[in-house]
Design a protein around this motif. Sequence first.
Motif, PDB file in Angstrom:
ATOM      1  N   LYS A   1       0.808  -1.293  -0.109  1.00 32.82           N
ATOM      2  CA  LYS A   1      -0.131  -0.056   0.048  1.00 32.82           C
ATOM      3  C   LYS A   1       0.893   1.289   0.093  1.00 32.82           C
ATOM      4  CE  LYS A   1      -4.048  -2.041   1.062  1.00 32.82           C
ATOM      5  NZ  LYS A   1      -5.125  -2.201   0.289  1.00 32.82           N
ATOM      6  N   VAL A   2       0.363   2.237  -0.483  1.00 30.10           N
ATOM      7  CA  VAL A   2       1.021   3.652  -0.139  1.00 30.10           C
ATOM      8  C   VAL A   2       0.378   4.199   0.892  1.00 30.10           C
ATOM      9  CG1 VAL A   2       1.153   5.883  -1.193  1.00 30.10           C
ATOM     10  CG2 VAL A   2       1.033   3.905  -2.728  1.00 30.10           C
ATOM     11  N   VAL A   3       1.326   4.697   1.744  1.00 33.65           N
ATOM     12  CA  VAL A   3       1.027   5.054   3.143  1.00 33.65           C
ATOM     13  C   VAL A   3       1.425   6.480   3.373  1.00 33.65           C
ATOM     14  CG1 VAL A   3       1.225   4.477   5.956  1.00 33.65           C
ATOM     15  CG2 VAL A   3       1.490   2.881   4.065  1.00 33.65           C
ATOM     16  N   LEU A   4       0.278   7.498   4.015  1.00 32.49           N
ATOM     17  CA  LEU A   4       0.807   8.766   4.343  1.00 32.49           C
ATOM     18  C   LEU A   4       0.771   8.749   5.872  1.00 32.49           C
ATOM     19  CD1 LEU A   4       1.242  11.709   4.061  1.00 32.49           C
ATOM     20  CD2 LEU A   4      -1.384  11.937   3.819  1.00 32.49           C
ATOM     21  N   VAL A   5       1.705   8.893   6.465  1.00 30.01           N
ATOM     22  CA  VAL A   5       2.007   9.019   8.066  1.00 30.01           C
ATOM     23  C   VAL A   5       1.857  10.572   8.288  1.00 30.01           C
ATOM     24  CG1 VAL A   5       3.294   8.535  10.141  1.00 30.01           C
ATOM     25  CG2 VAL A   5       3.221   6.845   8.204  1.00 30.01           C
ATOM     26  N   ASP A   6       0.813  11.000   9.169  1.00 30.94           N
ATOM     27  CA  ASP A   6       0.714  12.383   9.149  1.00 30.94           C
ATOM     28  C   ASP A   6       0.779  12.659  10.858  1.00 30.94           C
ATOM     29  OD1 ASP A   6      -0.104  14.965   8.955  1.00 30.94           O
ATOM     30  OD2 ASP A   6      -2.192  14.521   9.515  1.00 30.94           O
TER      31      ASP A   6
ATOM     32  N   GLN B   1      10.543  16.318  14.044  1.00 31.39           N
ATOM     33  CA  GLN B   1      10.635  17.576  14.790  1.00 31.39           C
ATOM     34  C   GLN B   1       9.568  18.575  14.750  1.00 31.39           C
ATOM     35  OE1 GLN B   1      14.481  19.184  14.644  1.00 31.39           O
ATOM     36  NE2 GLN B   1      15.266  17.111  13.641  1.00 31.39           N
ATOM     37  N   TYR B   2       8.550  18.039  13.848  1.00 29.78           N
ATOM     38  CA  TYR B   2       7.573  19.203  13.462  1.00 29.78           C
ATOM     39  C   TYR B   2       6.211  18.711  13.507  1.00 29.78           C
ATOM     40  CZ  TYR B   2      11.974  20.369  11.270  1.00 29.78           C
ATOM     41  OH  TYR B   2      13.299  20.740  11.200  1.00 29.78           O
ATOM     42  N   TRP B   3       5.233  19.684  13.874  1.00 36.33           N
ATOM     43  CA  TRP B   3       4.066  19.460  13.611  1.00 36.33           C
ATOM     44  C   TRP B   3       3.451  20.586  12.526  1.00 36.33           C
ATOM     45  CZ3 TRP B   3       5.240  19.939  18.843  1.00 36.33           C
ATOM     46  CH2 TRP B   3       4.973  18.691  19.535  1.00 36.33           C
ATOM     47  N   PRO B   4       2.578  20.057  11.766  1.00 35.22           N
ATOM     48  CA  PRO B   4       2.632  18.770  11.188  1.00 35.22           C
ATOM     49  C   PRO B   4       3.770  18.371  10.189  1.00 35.22           C
ATOM     50  CG  PRO B   4       1.340  20.447   9.752  1.00 35.22           C
ATOM     51  CD  PRO B   4       1.743  21.292  10.834  1.00 35.22           C
ATOM     52  N   ALA B   5       3.621  17.286  10.285  1.00 30.50           N
ATOM     53  CA  ALA B   5       4.603  16.564   9.347  1.00 30.50           C
ATOM     54  C   ALA B   5       4.187  15.209   8.659  1.00 30.50           C
ATOM     55  CB  ALA B   5       5.907  16.022  10.168  1.00 30.50           C
ATOM     56  N   ALA B   6       4.247  15.210   7.294  1.00 32.82           N
ATOM     57  CA  ALA B   6       3.827  14.208   6.348  1.00 32.82           C
ATOM     58  C   ALA B   6       4.786  13.376   5.848  1.00 32.82           C
ATOM     59  CB  ALA B   6       2.940  14.882   5.326  1.00 32.82           C
ATOM     60  N   TYR B   7       4.659  12.247   5.920  1.00 35.74           N
ATOM     61  CA  TYR B   7       5.702  11.181   5.299  1.00 35.74           C
ATOM     62  C   TYR B   7       4.853  10.265   4.358  1.00 35.74           C
ATOM     63  CZ  TYR B   7       8.798  12.525   9.052  1.00 35.74           C
ATOM     64  OH  TYR B   7       9.647  13.552   9.877  1.00 35.74           O
ATOM     65  N   LEU B   8       5.389  10.239   3.092  1.00 43.67           N
ATOM     66  CA  LEU B   8       4.740   9.014   2.115  1.00 43.67           C
ATOM     67  C   LEU B   8       5.660   8.159   2.139  1.00 43.67           C
ATOM     68  CD1 LEU B   8       3.378  11.312  -0.915  1.00 43.67           C
ATOM     69  CD2 LEU B   8       1.984   9.693   0.660  1.00 43.67           C
ATOM     70  N   ILE B   9       4.891   6.887   2.031  1.00 45.39           N
ATOM     71  CA  ILE B   9       5.639   5.749   2.178  1.00 45.39           C
ATOM     72  C   ILE B   9       5.250   4.794   0.973  1.00 45.39           C
ATOM     73  CG2 ILE B   9       6.198   3.472   3.553  1.00 45.39           C
ATOM     74  CD1 ILE B   9       5.395   5.981   5.692  1.00 45.39           C
TER      75      ILE B   9
ATOM     76  N   ARG C   1       9.275   2.203   1.888  1.00 50.77           N
ATOM     77  CA  ARG C   1      10.161   3.246   2.028  1.00 50.77           C
ATOM     78  C   ARG C   1       9.754   4.698   2.105  1.00 50.77           C
ATOM     79  NH1 ARG C   1      12.644   0.108  -2.733  1.00 50.77           N
ATOM     80  NH2 ARG C   1      11.420   1.405  -3.742  1.00 50.77           N
ATOM     81  N   ILE C   2      10.495   5.448   2.897  1.00 42.94           N
ATOM     82  CA  ILE C   2       9.830   6.696   3.038  1.00 42.94           C
ATOM     83  C   ILE C   2      10.475   7.530   1.893  1.00 42.94           C
ATOM     84  CG2 ILE C   2      10.220   9.132   4.187  1.00 42.94           C
ATOM     85  CD1 ILE C   2      10.693   7.441   6.624  1.00 42.94           C
ATOM     86  N   VAL C   3       9.633   7.943   0.855  1.00 42.22           N
ATOM     87  CA  VAL C   3      10.100   8.434  -0.270  1.00 42.22           C
ATOM     88  C   VAL C   3       9.914  10.173  -0.600  1.00 42.22           C
ATOM     89  CG1 VAL C   3      10.152   6.442  -1.702  1.00 42.22           C
ATOM     90  CG2 VAL C   3       8.058   7.867  -1.543  1.00 42.22           C
TER      91      VAL C   3
ATOM     92  N   ILE D   1       1.237  11.227  -4.260  1.00 45.55           N
ATOM     93  CA  ILE D   1       0.495  10.383  -3.729  1.00 45.55           C
ATOM     94  C   ILE D   1      -0.023   9.448  -5.028  1.00 45.55           C
ATOM     95  CG2 ILE D   1      -1.978   9.731  -3.221  1.00 45.55           C
ATOM     96  CD1 ILE D   1      -1.380  12.182  -0.783  1.00 45.55           C
ATOM     97  N   GLN D   2      -0.302  10.242  -6.134  1.00 46.52           N
ATOM     98  CA  GLN D   2      -0.685   9.727  -7.446  1.00 46.52           C
ATOM     99  C   GLN D   2       0.256   9.069  -7.947  1.00 46.52           C
ATOM    100  OE1 GLN D   2      -2.286  13.321  -9.369  1.00 46.52           O
ATOM    101  NE2 GLN D   2      -4.206  13.220  -8.528  1.00 46.52           N
ATOM    102  N   ARG D   3       1.554   9.401  -8.000  1.00 46.36           N
ATOM    103  CA  ARG D   3       2.541   8.906  -8.663  1.00 46.36           C
ATOM    104  C   ARG D   3       2.933   7.441  -7.821  1.00 46.36           C
ATOM    105  NH1 ARG D   3       7.601   8.044  -7.484  1.00 46.36           N
ATOM    106  NH2 ARG D   3       7.753   9.363  -5.801  1.00 46.36           N
ATOM    107  N   LEU D   4       2.910   7.622  -6.653  1.00 49.29           N
ATOM    108  CA  LEU D   4       3.173   6.274  -5.712  1.00 49.29           C
ATOM    109  C   LEU D   4       1.928   5.254  -6.243  1.00 49.29           C
ATOM    110  CD1 LEU D   4       4.640   7.711  -2.611  1.00 49.29           C
ATOM    111  CD2 LEU D   4       5.859   6.531  -4.136  1.00 49.29           C
ATOM    112  N   LEU D   5       0.790   5.537  -6.008  1.00 54.27           N
ATOM    113  CA  LEU D   5      -0.317   4.819  -6.445  1.00 54.27           C
ATOM    114  C   LEU D   5      -0.281   4.248  -7.738  1.00 54.27           C
ATOM    115  CD1 LEU D   5      -3.451   6.808  -4.928  1.00 54.27           C
ATOM    116  CD2 LEU D   5      -2.412   4.655  -3.961  1.00 54.27           C
TER     117      LEU D   5
END
Length: 171
Positions: free
Chosen positions: A52-57, A132-140, A145-147, A163-167
């Motif tokens: 899956k593509v994961v967005l960690v927020d 170290q930040y709010w908010p912080a978004a990581y796409l996996i 892998r964090i990309v 998101i579209q590219r990873l999907l």
Amino acid sequence: MYATFKKIALGALIATALMQGAAQAAPQAPEFTGIETWLNSEPLTMESLRGKVVLVDFWTYTCINCIRTLPYVTSWYQKYKDQGLVVVGVHTPEFPFERSTPNVEKALQRYGITYPVAQDNRYATWTAYRNQYWPAAYLIDKQGRIVYSHFGEGRYKETEAQIQRLLAEPG
């Protein structure tokens, strides 16, 4: 003309090699760790989300910058969840009162958050990501892998394009 074609072809090969190398060098996403409570979901693991593509927020419910990003994050979840996007909100409190699960549950209702939220009161997942930040978004990506990452508000079009590219990438 042949020389120009050779230069273009060589440039394309180099660009492809660089992109593949960058993807291979991307760090593996850390596991969710130290999570006391999962809201809107059973406990999740990065391993279970592979493919899956994961967005960690990373967010907290009284941070104005976080609040301003939530309409985008919830919109992406609704728009792409059936295409393989999983959004995981990691609620990491800035203030002691934000550690209260009932307070976080009220915030989920207030902001219409239906995706999984991990309550990271001890900053264990925050620390695992070296965040170290709010908010912080990581796409996996689908390989775990964090990309891509973005800190703060903005870059919504760029994040959605990622998101579209990873999907669109093969699993």
